[in-house]
Design a protein around this motif. Structure first.
Motif, PDB file in Angstrom:
ATOM      1  N   ASP A  29      26.391  40.066  -7.128  1.00  0.00           N
ATOM      2  CA  ASP A  29      27.087  40.475  -8.343  1.00  0.00           C
ATOM      3  C   ASP A  29      28.153  39.476  -8.737  1.00  0.00           C
ATOM      4  O   ASP A  29      28.692  39.508  -9.817  1.00  0.00           O
ATOM      5  CB  ASP A  29      27.732  41.861  -8.160  1.00  0.00           C
ATOM      6  N   ASN A  30      28.466  38.578  -7.802  1.00  0.00           N
ATOM      7  CA  ASN A  30      29.494  37.589  -8.112  1.00  0.00           C
ATOM      8  C   ASN A  30      29.015  36.650  -9.204  1.00  0.00           C
ATOM      9  O   ASN A  30      29.799  35.996  -9.853  1.00  0.00           O
ATOM     10  CB  ASN A  30      29.871  36.828  -6.850  1.00  0.00           C
ATOM     11  N   LYS A  31      27.677  36.610  -9.406  1.00  0.00           N
ATOM     12  CA  LYS A  31      27.155  35.797 -10.503  1.00  0.00           C
ATOM     13  C   LYS A  31      27.264  36.631 -11.767  1.00  0.00           C
ATOM     14  O   LYS A  31      26.296  37.197 -12.243  1.00  0.00           O
ATOM     15  CB  LYS A  31      25.680  35.475 -10.266  1.00  0.00           C
ATOM     16  N   LEU A  32      28.457  36.815 -12.257  1.00  0.00           N
ATOM     17  CA  LEU A  32      28.633  37.752 -13.364  1.00  0.00           C
ATOM     18  C   LEU A  32      28.119  37.194 -14.673  1.00  0.00           C
ATOM     19  O   LEU A  32      27.438  37.845 -15.420  1.00  0.00           O
ATOM     20  CB  LEU A  32      30.113  38.109 -13.491  1.00  0.00           C
ATOM     21  N   SER A  33      28.431  35.977 -14.941  1.00  0.00           N
ATOM     22  CA  SER A  33      27.912  35.310 -16.121  1.00  0.00           C
ATOM     23  C   SER A  33      28.241  33.840 -15.960  1.00  0.00           C
ATOM     24  O   SER A  33      29.031  33.466 -15.091  1.00  0.00           O
ATOM     25  CB  SER A  33      28.567  35.854 -17.396  1.00  0.00           C
ATOM     26  N   ALA A  34      27.636  33.029 -16.784  1.00  0.00           N
ATOM     27  CA  ALA A  34      27.872  31.603 -16.654  1.00  0.00           C
ATOM     28  C   ALA A  34      29.353  31.281 -16.823  1.00  0.00           C
ATOM     29  O   ALA A  34      29.868  30.346 -16.248  1.00  0.00           O
ATOM     30  CB  ALA A  34      27.051  30.863 -17.691  1.00  0.00           C
ATOM     31  N   SER A  35      30.062  32.104 -17.645  1.00  0.00           N
ATOM     32  CA  SER A  35      31.454  31.771 -17.948  1.00  0.00           C
ATOM     33  C   SER A  35      32.443  32.480 -17.016  1.00  0.00           C
ATOM     34  O   SER A  35      33.627  32.240 -17.078  1.00  0.00           O
ATOM     35  CB  SER A  35      31.763  32.173 -19.390  1.00  0.00           C
ATOM     36  N   SER A  36      31.960  33.372 -16.143  1.00  0.00           N
ATOM     37  CA  SER A  36      32.878  34.124 -15.291  1.00  0.00           C
ATOM     38  C   SER A  36      32.758  33.680 -13.842  1.00  0.00           C
ATOM     39  O   SER A  36      31.660  33.518 -13.324  1.00  0.00           O
ATOM     40  CB  SER A  36      32.575  35.610 -15.399  1.00  0.00           C
ATOM     41  N   SER A  37      33.894  33.467 -13.194  1.00  0.00           N
ATOM     42  CA  SER A  37      33.855  33.036 -11.798  1.00  0.00           C
ATOM     43  C   SER A  37      34.444  34.091 -10.895  1.00  0.00           C
ATOM     44  O   SER A  37      34.599  33.891  -9.705  1.00  0.00           O
ATOM     45  CB  SER A  37      34.643  31.739 -11.662  1.00  0.00           C
ATOM     46  N   ILE A  38      34.811  35.238 -11.464  1.00  0.00           N
ATOM     47  CA  ILE A  38      35.534  36.242 -10.693  1.00  0.00           C
ATOM     48  C   ILE A  38      34.612  36.941  -9.693  1.00  0.00           C
ATOM     49  O   ILE A  38      33.453  37.185  -9.961  1.00  0.00           O
ATOM     50  CB  ILE A  38      36.206  37.268 -11.646  1.00  0.00           C
ATOM     51  N   SER A  39      35.148  37.221  -8.523  1.00  0.00           N
ATOM     52  CA  SER A  39      34.398  37.981  -7.519  1.00  0.00           C
ATOM     53  C   SER A  39      35.426  38.788  -6.723  1.00  0.00           C
ATOM     54  O   SER A  39      36.629  38.605  -6.886  1.00  0.00           O
ATOM     55  CB  SER A  39      33.660  37.030  -6.577  1.00  0.00           C
ATOM     56  N   CYS A  40      34.908  39.628  -5.828  1.00  0.00           N
ATOM     57  CA  CYS A  40      35.830  40.418  -5.000  1.00  0.00           C
ATOM     58  C   CYS A  40      36.740  39.499  -4.186  1.00  0.00           C
ATOM     59  O   CYS A  40      37.873  39.863  -3.881  1.00  0.00           O
ATOM     60  CB  CYS A  40      35.046  41.340  -4.076  1.00  0.00           C
ATOM     61  N   ASP A  41      36.249  38.315  -3.841  1.00  0.00           N
ATOM     62  CA  ASP A  41      37.074  37.387  -3.048  1.00  0.00           C
ATOM     63  C   ASP A  41      38.360  37.001  -3.779  1.00  0.00           C
ATOM     64  O   ASP A  41      39.408  36.837  -3.173  1.00  0.00           O
ATOM     65  CB  ASP A  41      36.295  36.101  -2.728  1.00  0.00           C
ATOM     66  N   ASN A  42      38.270  36.861  -5.120  1.00  0.00           N
ATOM     67  CA  ASN A  42      39.480  36.513  -5.891  1.00  0.00           C
ATOM     68  C   ASN A  42      40.455  37.682  -5.980  1.00  0.00           C
ATOM     69  O   ASN A  42      41.579  37.517  -6.435  1.00  0.00           O
ATOM     70  CB  ASN A  42      39.135  36.127  -7.335  1.00  0.00           C
ATOM     71  N   LEU A  43      39.959  38.860  -5.632  1.00  0.00           N
ATOM     72  CA  LEU A  43      40.789  40.056  -5.807  1.00  0.00           C
ATOM     73  C   LEU A  43      41.369  40.539  -4.484  1.00  0.00           C
ATOM     74  O   LEU A  43      41.845  41.660  -4.369  1.00  0.00           O
ATOM     75  CB  LEU A  43      39.957  41.164  -6.478  1.00  0.00           C
ATOM     76  N   ARG A  44      41.259  39.686  -3.460  1.00  0.00           N
ATOM     77  CA  ARG A  44      41.858  40.035  -2.175  1.00  0.00           C
ATOM     78  C   ARG A  44      43.279  39.500  -2.120  1.00  0.00           C
ATOM     79  O   ARG A  44      43.560  38.414  -2.628  1.00  0.00           O
ATOM     80  CB  ARG A  44      41.075  39.364  -1.043  1.00  0.00           C
ATOM     81  N   VAL A  45      44.124  40.263  -1.458  1.00  0.00           N
ATOM     82  CA  VAL A  45      45.523  39.846  -1.293  1.00  0.00           C
ATOM     83  C   VAL A  45      45.582  38.509  -0.544  1.00  0.00           C
ATOM     84  O   VAL A  45      44.929  38.349   0.480  1.00  0.00           O
ATOM     85  CB  VAL A  45      46.272  40.930  -0.478  1.00  0.00           C
ATOM     86  N   ASP A  46      46.355  37.568  -1.065  1.00  0.00           N
ATOM     87  CA  ASP A  46      46.567  36.302  -0.357  1.00  0.00           C
ATOM     88  C   ASP A  46      48.067  35.998  -0.412  1.00  0.00           C
ATOM     89  O   ASP A  46      48.551  35.262  -1.283  1.00  0.00           O
ATOM     90  CB  ASP A  46      45.744  35.185  -1.023  1.00  0.00           C
ATOM     91  N   CYS A  47      48.802  36.599   0.547  1.00  0.00           N
ATOM     92  CA  CYS A  47      50.272  36.515   0.532  1.00  0.00           C
ATOM     93  C   CYS A  47      50.759  35.064   0.639  1.00  0.00           C
ATOM     94  O   CYS A  47      51.851  34.735   0.164  1.00  0.00           O
ATOM     95  CB  CYS A  47      50.870  37.340   1.670  1.00  0.00           C
ATOM     96  N   GLU A  48      49.962  34.203   1.264  1.00  0.00           N
ATOM     97  CA  GLU A  48      50.348  32.799   1.425  1.00  0.00           C
ATOM     98  C   GLU A  48      50.551  32.111   0.069  1.00  0.00           C
ATOM     99  O   GLU A  48      51.314  31.170  -0.048  1.00  0.00           O
ATOM    100  CB  GLU A  48      49.251  32.021   2.163  1.00  0.00           C
ATOM    101  N   LYS A  49      49.806  32.589  -0.934  1.00  0.00           N
ATOM    102  CA  LYS A  49      49.887  31.943  -2.255  1.00  0.00           C
ATOM    103  C   LYS A  49      50.797  32.705  -3.212  1.00  0.00           C
ATOM    104  O   LYS A  49      50.844  32.407  -4.402  1.00  0.00           O
ATOM    105  CB  LYS A  49      48.481  31.836  -2.854  1.00  0.00           C
ATOM    106  N   CYS A  50      51.450  33.729  -2.704  1.00  0.00           N
ATOM    107  CA  CYS A  50      52.330  34.555  -3.549  1.00  0.00           C
ATOM    108  C   CYS A  50      53.783  34.296  -3.155  1.00  0.00           C
ATOM    109  O   CYS A  50      54.062  33.628  -2.163  1.00  0.00           O
ATOM    110  CB  CYS A  50      51.946  36.025  -3.359  1.00  0.00           C
TER     111      CYS A  50
END
Ligand code: SF4
Length: 299
Positions: free
Chosen positions: A14-35
Protein backbone atom coordinates in the motif's frame (compact mmCIF):
# COMPACT_ATOMS: atom_id res chain seq x y z
CA UNK A 1 -14.99 -12.96 -1.73
CA UNK A 2 -11.35 -12.93 -0.70
CA UNK A 3 -10.48 -13.39 2.95
CA UNK A 4 -9.31 -10.46 5.06
CA UNK A 5 -5.80 -11.97 5.10
CA UNK A 6 -5.62 -12.27 1.31
CA UNK A 7 -6.97 -8.80 0.83
CA UNK A 8 -4.34 -7.30 3.13
CA UNK A 9 -1.57 -9.33 1.49
CA UNK A 10 -2.65 -8.02 -1.90
CA UNK A 11 -2.47 -4.50 -0.56
CA UNK A 12 0.61 -4.91 1.55
CA UNK A 13 2.43 -2.73 -0.92
CA UNK A 14 0.00 0.00 0.00
CA UNK A 15 3.02 2.23 0.30
CA UNK A 16 2.83 2.55 -3.47
CA UNK A 17 0.03 5.05 -3.09
CA UNK A 18 0.53 6.92 -6.30
CA UNK A 19 3.35 8.09 -8.47
CA UNK A 20 3.28 11.47 -6.70
CA UNK A 21 2.95 10.19 -3.11
CA UNK A 22 5.83 8.83 -1.07
CA UNK A 23 4.05 8.56 2.26
CA UNK A 24 3.99 5.25 4.11
CA UNK A 25 3.52 4.05 7.67
CA UNK A 26 7.30 4.34 8.07
CA UNK A 27 7.07 8.14 7.68
CA UNK A 28 4.41 8.21 10.37
CA UNK A 29 6.50 6.58 13.08
CA UNK A 30 7.85 8.65 15.92
CA UNK A 31 11.50 9.60 15.38
CA UNK A 32 12.52 11.61 18.45
CA UNK A 33 16.10 11.92 17.15
CA UNK A 34 14.85 14.22 14.39
CA UNK A 35 12.50 16.22 16.61
CA UNK A 36 13.16 18.96 19.15
CA UNK A 37 11.10 17.49 21.98
CA UNK A 38 7.97 19.18 20.67
CA UNK A 39 5.44 16.91 22.41
CA UNK A 40 7.35 17.27 25.69
CA UNK A 41 6.92 21.06 25.54
CA UNK A 42 3.89 21.95 23.44
CA UNK A 43 1.34 19.88 25.35
CA UNK A 44 -0.45 20.60 28.57
CA UNK A 45 -0.30 17.52 30.79
CA UNK A 46 -1.19 16.26 34.21
CA UNK A 47 0.47 13.71 36.47
CA UNK A 48 -2.87 11.92 36.95
CA UNK A 49 -2.77 10.99 33.27
CA UNK A 50 0.62 9.29 33.53
CA UNK A 51 2.89 12.26 32.87
CA UNK A 52 5.74 13.24 35.21
CA UNK A 53 4.09 16.42 36.50
CA UNK A 54 1.27 18.88 35.97
CA UNK A 55 2.47 21.39 33.45
CA UNK A 56 1.16 24.11 31.15
CA UNK A 57 1.35 23.96 27.37
CA UNK A 58 4.56 25.58 26.14
CA UNK A 59 6.62 24.73 29.25
CA UNK A 60 9.35 22.08 28.81
CA UNK A 61 8.94 18.86 30.81
CA UNK A 62 11.32 18.55 33.77
CA UNK A 63 12.93 15.52 32.11
CA UNK A 64 13.65 17.13 28.75
CA UNK A 65 17.39 17.72 28.40
CA UNK A 66 19.18 20.51 26.52
CA UNK A 67 19.86 18.10 23.63
CA UNK A 68 16.08 17.41 23.41
CA UNK A 69 16.49 13.83 24.67
CA UNK A 70 14.35 12.53 27.51
CA UNK A 71 16.41 11.92 30.67
CA UNK A 72 14.25 8.96 31.68
CA UNK A 73 13.46 7.53 28.24
CA UNK A 74 14.72 4.03 29.07
CA UNK A 75 12.63 3.89 32.24
CA UNK A 76 9.30 5.39 31.20
CA UNK A 77 7.46 2.06 31.60
CA UNK A 78 9.04 1.19 34.98
CA UNK A 79 8.24 4.71 36.21
CA UNK A 80 4.60 4.24 35.24
CA UNK A 81 4.67 7.20 32.84
CA UNK A 82 1.86 5.82 30.68
CA UNK A 83 0.99 9.23 29.29
CA UNK A 84 4.46 9.46 27.72
CA UNK A 85 4.53 5.88 26.38
CA UNK A 86 1.00 6.13 24.97
CA UNK A 87 1.49 9.46 23.21
CA UNK A 88 2.02 9.10 19.47
CA UNK A 89 2.72 12.14 17.29
CA UNK A 90 2.52 9.97 14.12
CA UNK A 91 5.78 11.54 12.95
CA UNK A 92 4.44 15.09 13.16
CA UNK A 93 7.34 16.10 15.45
CA UNK A 94 10.07 15.36 12.93
CA UNK A 95 7.99 16.86 10.12
CA UNK A 96 7.61 20.19 11.93
CA UNK A 97 11.26 20.21 13.01
CA UNK A 98 12.85 19.17 9.74
CA UNK A 99 10.41 20.29 7.04
CA UNK A 100 8.14 23.09 8.25
CA UNK A 101 10.93 24.84 10.17
CA UNK A 102 13.87 23.37 8.29
CA UNK A 103 15.89 22.54 11.42
CA UNK A 104 15.09 25.71 13.41
CA UNK A 105 14.07 24.97 16.97
CA UNK A 106 12.25 26.70 19.76
CA UNK A 107 15.34 27.12 21.93
CA UNK A 108 17.31 28.79 19.12
CA UNK A 109 14.38 30.90 17.93
CA UNK A 110 12.20 31.49 21.00
CA UNK A 111 10.22 34.15 19.11
CA UNK A 112 8.77 31.30 17.01
CA UNK A 113 8.22 28.89 19.91
CA UNK A 114 4.51 29.53 20.39
CA UNK A 115 3.87 29.32 16.65
CA UNK A 116 5.85 26.07 16.35
CA UNK A 117 3.80 24.46 19.12
CA UNK A 118 0.53 25.44 17.40
CA UNK A 119 1.83 24.15 14.06
CA UNK A 120 2.83 20.89 15.76
CA UNK A 121 -0.75 20.37 17.00
CA UNK A 122 -2.14 20.89 13.48
CA UNK A 123 0.50 18.73 11.85
CA UNK A 124 -0.23 15.98 14.34
CA UNK A 125 -3.89 15.93 13.34
CA UNK A 126 -2.91 15.62 9.67
CA UNK A 127 -0.43 12.83 10.38
CA UNK A 128 -2.99 10.97 12.46
CA UNK A 129 -5.44 11.15 9.53
CA UNK A 130 -2.73 9.80 7.24
CA UNK A 131 -2.10 6.88 9.58
CA UNK A 132 -5.75 5.84 9.58
CA UNK A 133 -6.14 6.39 5.84
CA UNK A 134 -3.14 4.22 5.00
CA UNK A 135 -4.43 1.59 7.39
CA UNK A 136 -7.91 1.75 5.82
CA UNK A 137 -6.56 1.49 2.29
CA UNK A 138 -4.97 -1.88 2.96
CA UNK A 139 -8.41 -3.42 3.53
CA UNK A 140 -9.98 -2.09 0.34
CA UNK A 141 -10.38 -4.24 -2.73
CA UNK A 142 -12.69 -2.00 -4.77
CA UNK A 143 -10.57 0.00 -7.21
CA UNK A 144 -12.84 3.04 -7.15
CA UNK A 145 -12.67 3.24 -3.36
CA UNK A 146 -8.91 2.69 -3.46
CA UNK A 147 -8.66 5.68 -5.80
CA UNK A 148 -10.72 7.78 -3.39
CA UNK A 149 -8.31 6.80 -0.62
CA UNK A 150 -5.25 7.62 -2.71
CA UNK A 151 -6.67 11.02 -3.63
CA UNK A 152 -7.41 12.01 -0.05
CA UNK A 153 -4.05 10.67 1.14
CA UNK A 154 -2.28 12.80 -1.48
CA UNK A 155 -4.36 15.82 -0.47
CA UNK A 156 -3.55 15.29 3.21
CA UNK A 157 0.13 14.85 2.43
CA UNK A 158 0.05 18.07 0.41
CA UNK A 159 -1.39 19.88 3.43
CA UNK A 160 1.46 18.63 5.64
CA UNK A 161 3.91 20.37 3.29
CA UNK A 162 2.32 23.81 3.65
CA UNK A 163 4.22 26.66 5.27
CA UNK A 164 3.67 27.38 8.97
CA UNK A 165 1.44 30.36 8.18
CA UNK A 166 -0.76 28.35 5.83
CA UNK A 167 -1.02 25.46 8.28
CA UNK A 168 -2.19 27.85 10.99
CA UNK A 169 -4.84 29.27 8.68
CA UNK A 170 -6.25 25.84 7.72
CA UNK A 171 -9.84 24.92 8.48
CA UNK A 172 -9.42 21.21 9.07
CA UNK A 173 -13.09 20.45 9.72
CA UNK A 174 -14.24 19.75 6.11
CA UNK A 175 -11.14 17.69 5.42
CA UNK A 176 -11.58 15.70 8.62
CA UNK A 177 -15.23 15.03 7.76
CA UNK A 178 -14.25 13.62 4.35
CA UNK A 179 -11.59 11.44 6.00
CA UNK A 180 -13.97 10.22 8.70
CA UNK A 181 -16.56 9.25 6.14
CA UNK A 182 -14.09 6.97 4.32
CA UNK A 183 -12.88 5.47 7.59
CA UNK A 184 -16.43 4.76 8.71
CA UNK A 185 -17.27 3.05 5.39
CA UNK A 186 -14.12 0.95 5.73
CA UNK A 187 -14.94 -0.05 9.28
CA UNK A 188 -18.44 -1.17 8.28
CA UNK A 189 -17.16 -3.10 5.27
CA UNK A 190 -14.41 -4.91 7.21
CA UNK A 191 -16.59 -5.76 10.19
CA UNK A 192 -19.35 -7.08 7.97
CA UNK A 193 -16.85 -9.23 6.14
CA UNK A 194 -15.83 -11.05 9.31
CA UNK A 195 -19.43 -11.40 10.45
CA UNK A 196 -19.54 -8.52 12.94
CA UNK A 197 -22.59 -6.31 13.24
CA UNK A 198 -23.23 -2.72 14.16
CA UNK A 199 -24.80 -3.91 17.38
CA UNK A 200 -22.43 -4.83 20.14
CA UNK A 201 -22.90 -8.29 21.64
CA UNK A 202 -20.75 -7.46 24.62
CA UNK A 203 -23.61 -6.52 26.90
CA UNK A 204 -22.07 -3.29 28.09
CA UNK A 205 -23.43 0.22 28.12
CA UNK A 206 -21.71 3.10 26.41
CA UNK A 207 -19.66 5.25 28.73
CA UNK A 208 -19.33 9.01 28.71
CA UNK A 209 -17.87 9.90 25.30
CA UNK A 210 -19.71 7.21 23.33
CA UNK A 211 -17.35 4.23 23.62
CA UNK A 212 -18.33 0.95 25.28
CA UNK A 213 -17.43 0.74 28.94
CA UNK A 214 -15.34 -2.43 29.16
CA UNK A 215 -12.96 -1.35 31.91
CA UNK A 216 -11.50 -4.39 33.64
CA UNK A 217 -13.81 -6.75 31.71
CA UNK A 218 -12.86 -10.38 31.20
CA UNK A 219 -13.32 -10.74 27.44
CA UNK A 220 -11.37 -13.95 26.95
CA UNK A 221 -14.44 -15.98 26.01
CA UNK A 222 -16.15 -13.30 23.91
CA UNK A 223 -16.20 -13.34 20.13
CA UNK A 224 -14.55 -10.03 19.37
CA UNK A 225 -14.11 -10.53 15.63
CA UNK A 226 -15.67 -7.66 13.71
CA UNK A 227 -16.77 -5.85 16.89
CA UNK A 228 -17.08 -2.10 16.86
CA UNK A 229 -14.73 -1.17 19.72
CA UNK A 230 -14.15 2.39 18.52
CA UNK A 231 -13.60 4.65 21.50
CA UNK A 232 -14.16 1.72 23.91
CA UNK A 233 -12.78 1.95 27.42
CA UNK A 234 -10.74 -1.25 27.56
CA UNK A 235 -8.53 -0.10 30.43
CA UNK A 236 -7.16 -3.20 32.23
CA UNK A 237 -9.50 -5.47 30.23
CA UNK A 238 -8.47 -9.10 29.94
CA UNK A 239 -8.04 -9.80 26.23
CA UNK A 240 -5.64 -12.71 26.55
CA UNK A 241 -5.86 -15.13 23.64
CA UNK A 242 -8.67 -13.23 21.91
CA UNK A 243 -9.04 -12.87 18.16
CA UNK A 244 -9.61 -9.24 17.21
CA UNK A 245 -9.67 -9.78 13.44
CA UNK A 246 -11.76 -7.10 11.77
CA UNK A 247 -12.44 -5.34 15.10
CA UNK A 248 -12.45 -1.53 14.88
CA UNK A 249 -10.18 -0.18 17.64
CA UNK A 250 -10.05 3.46 16.61
CA UNK A 251 -9.55 5.60 19.70
CA UNK A 252 -10.01 2.63 22.08
CA UNK A 253 -8.30 3.11 25.43
CA UNK A 254 -6.07 0.07 25.89
CA UNK A 255 -4.10 1.25 28.90
CA UNK A 256 -3.03 -1.85 30.86
CA UNK A 257 -5.27 -4.08 28.74
CA UNK A 258 -3.78 -7.58 28.73
CA UNK A 259 -3.07 -8.56 25.13
CA UNK A 260 -0.89 -11.60 25.76
CA UNK A 261 -1.64 -14.23 23.13
CA UNK A 262 -4.18 -11.97 21.39
CA UNK A 263 -4.36 -11.81 17.62
CA UNK A 264 -4.51 -8.21 16.42
CA UNK A 265 -2.99 -8.88 13.01
CA UNK A 266 -6.08 -7.85 11.07
CA UNK A 267 -7.82 -5.45 13.42
CA UNK A 268 -8.47 -1.97 12.09
CA UNK A 269 -7.22 1.46 13.07
CA UNK A 270 -4.82 0.41 15.82
CA UNK A 271 -1.91 2.73 16.63
CA UNK A 272 1.54 2.33 18.17
CA UNK A 273 0.52 4.53 21.11
CA UNK A 274 -2.36 2.20 22.00
CA UNK A 275 -0.02 -0.79 21.86
CA UNK A 276 2.64 0.97 23.94
CA UNK A 277 0.12 1.57 26.71
CA UNK A 278 -1.10 -2.06 26.84
CA UNK A 279 0.42 -5.22 28.31
CA UNK A 280 1.63 -7.88 25.92
CA UNK A 281 4.48 -10.21 25.11
CA UNK A 282 6.00 -12.07 22.19
CA UNK A 283 2.85 -14.19 21.81
CA UNK A 284 0.79 -11.07 20.92
CA UNK A 285 0.28 -10.86 17.17
CA UNK A 286 0.40 -7.32 15.81
CA UNK A 287 -0.37 -5.78 12.41
CA UNK A 288 2.77 -5.52 10.26
CA UNK A 289 2.65 -1.73 10.62
CA UNK A 290 3.30 -1.82 14.38
CA UNK A 291 6.41 -2.59 16.38
CA UNK A 292 6.52 -4.84 19.45
CA UNK A 293 7.31 -2.58 22.43
CA UNK A 294 10.68 -3.23 24.03
CA UNK A 295 9.04 -3.81 27.41
CA UNK A 296 7.07 -6.74 25.93
CA UNK A 297 10.27 -8.43 24.81
CA UNK A 298 11.77 -8.46 28.27
CA UNK A 299 8.94 -10.52 29.76
S1 SF4 B 1 9.19 12.25 30.73
FE1 SF4 B 1 10.39 12.25 28.84
S2 SF4 B 1 8.98 11.57 27.22
FE2 SF4 B 1 7.73 12.17 28.99
S3 SF4 B 1 7.20 14.32 28.57
FE3 SF4 B 1 9.04 14.32 29.85
S4 SF4 B 1 10.75 14.43 28.42
FE4 SF4 B 1 8.93 13.83 27.25
Amino acid sequence: MKSLDNNINDNINDNKLSASSSISCDNLRVDCEKCFGLCCVALYFSSSEGFPENKDAGKPCINLQQNFQCKVHENLTQMGLKGCTAYDCFGAGQKVAQVTYNGEHWRKSPEYAEEMFQVFLIQRQLHEMLWYLIDGLKFQEDHKIQEKFRAIISKTEELTNLSAGKLLALDLVPHRMAVNSLLKETSEMVRKKVGGSNKSTLGRKKAFGGGLNLMGADLRKKDLRGQNLSGAFLIAADLRGTDLSGADLIGADLRNADLRGANLTNCIFLTQGQINSAKGDLTTKLPYTLITPLSWKNK
